[in-house]
Design a protein around this motif. Structure first.
Motif, PDB file in Angstrom:
ATOM      1  N   LYS A   1      -6.384  -9.170   4.892  1.00 51.76           N
ATOM      2  CA  LYS A   1      -6.778  -8.541   3.627  1.00 51.76           C
ATOM      3  C   LYS A   1      -5.884  -7.369   3.257  1.00 51.76           C
ATOM      4  N   ASN A   2      -5.401  -6.614   4.267  1.00 54.89           N
ATOM      5  CA  ASN A   2      -4.647  -5.405   3.901  1.00 54.89           C
ATOM      6  C   ASN A   2      -3.128  -5.571   3.972  1.00 54.89           C
ATOM      7  N   ILE A   3      -2.647  -6.661   4.538  1.00 56.68           N
ATOM      8  CA  ILE A   3      -1.202  -6.763   4.811  1.00 56.68           C
ATOM      9  C   ILE A   3      -0.337  -6.645   3.547  1.00 56.68           C
ATOM     10  N   ALA A   4      -0.704  -7.349   2.489  1.00 53.42           N
ATOM     11  CA  ALA A   4       0.114  -7.312   1.279  1.00 53.42           C
ATOM     12  C   ALA A   4       0.027  -5.932   0.621  1.00 53.42           C
ATOM     13  N   PHE A   5      -1.159  -5.339   0.649  1.00 52.09           N
ATOM     14  CA  PHE A   5      -1.332  -4.016   0.056  1.00 52.09           C
ATOM     15  C   PHE A   5      -0.474  -2.975   0.798  1.00 52.09           C
ATOM     16  N   LEU A   6      -0.434  -3.058   2.122  1.00 54.80           N
ATOM     17  CA  LEU A   6       0.353  -2.097   2.904  1.00 54.80           C
ATOM     18  C   LEU A   6       1.838  -2.212   2.550  1.00 54.80           C
ATOM     19  N   ALA A   7       2.283  -3.438   2.371  1.00 52.88           N
ATOM     20  CA  ALA A   7       3.683  -3.642   1.974  1.00 52.88           C
ATOM     21  C   ALA A   7       3.911  -3.044   0.582  1.00 52.88           C
ATOM     22  N   SER A   8       2.944  -3.216  -0.305  1.00 55.07           N
ATOM     23  CA  SER A   8       3.102  -2.697  -1.670  1.00 55.07           C
ATOM     24  C   SER A   8       3.136  -1.169  -1.684  1.00 55.07           C
ATOM     25  N   GLN A   9       2.549  -0.546  -0.681  1.00 56.22           N
ATOM     26  CA  GLN A   9       2.536   0.920  -0.609  1.00 56.22           C
ATOM     27  C   GLN A   9       3.830   1.486  -0.003  1.00 56.22           C
TER      28      GLN A   9
END
Ligand code: DX5
Ligand code: ZN
Length: 221
Positions: A181-189
């Motif tokens: 759930k968080n992997i793509a968001f972390l990359a976007s940050q």
């Protein structure tokens, strides 16, 4: 383009070779190796001999060694000889981390510093220019399979801004609690290297497919 770094901490060590080869076939270029001394962290793992073994299995991979040990300076030569490419140590573990960075550079390894969740980014302001990467721990150090600590995504974004403002190309490595759930968001940050242990090695889905699928999720960033 953010990259996935499978952490061997969650491997089945009786199948280390097979699992590493599958991760590589799935496209993993970086392999994360957690060194713990039972002193800086309340857990014991492995040392240079493990790095040497992984190097033999994967001669072409980038070996990313994360030292969670009290006296990193004394072991830099051993890890360099064992085949490490990237070497990070904890700023909480040493007084003069400037000297440790220097020593890592002298061994022609990529120097990185690791920060525990509660350690402020200001600690590394004066050395940021010299680092190839900054490892932000997003769980308390010591064990795989923990929950991502809330608020850490902000730390990633702040560090990314600092790096951009200084015109640097420093990688931000995120370590701990990464999930689907968080992997793509972390990359976007702004995370450019994303460590994943249990997410890759403790699932029924085939390792190769998993590495491929998760890598695709972060490739666009
Ligand atoms: C924590 C370790 C991590 C660990 C991550 O001390 O530094 O590298 O392998 O494990 P997961 O991905 O399972 O949280
Ligand atoms: Zn780690």
């Amino acid at each position: 383009m953010a990259k996935l770094a499978p952490s061997i901490l969650s491997c089945d060590f009786s199948r280390l070779r097979e699992e590493l080869l599958l991760a590589r076939e799935g496209g993993a270029e970086i392999i994360h190796i957690d060194v713990m001394d039972g002193h800086f962290v309340p857990n014991l793992t492995f040392g240079p001999l493990m790095v040497e073994a992984v190097r033999k299995i994967l001669p072409e991979a980038i070996l990313d060694v994360h030292l969670m040990i009290s006296n990193p300076r004394s072991y830099i030569g051993d890890f360099a000889q064992a085949g490490a490419d990237m070497l990070s140590f904890h700023v909480e573990a040493v007084q003069d981390f400037d000297a440790v960075i220097h020593e890592i550079e002298n061994r022609a390894l990529k120097p990185g510093v690791a920060l525990c969740p509660g350690t402020p980014l200001e600690m590394i302001d004066h050395v940021l220019e010299r680092l190839a990467f900054v490892l932000l721990l997003t769980v308390n150090p010591g064990f795989g399979g923990q929950k991502f600590l809330a608020g850490m995504e902000k730390k990633i974004a702040v560090l990314r801004r600092k790096i951009r403002e200084k015109g640097l190309s420093t990688d931000i490595e995120i370590d701990g609690g990464v999930n689907e759930k968080n992997i793509a968001f972390l990359a976007s940050q702004g995370a450019s290297i994303i460590v994943a242990g249990s997410l890759i090695f403790s699932h029924k889905e085939e390792i190769k497919e998993r590495v491929r699928r998760l890598s695709e999720m972060i490739q666009v960033f």
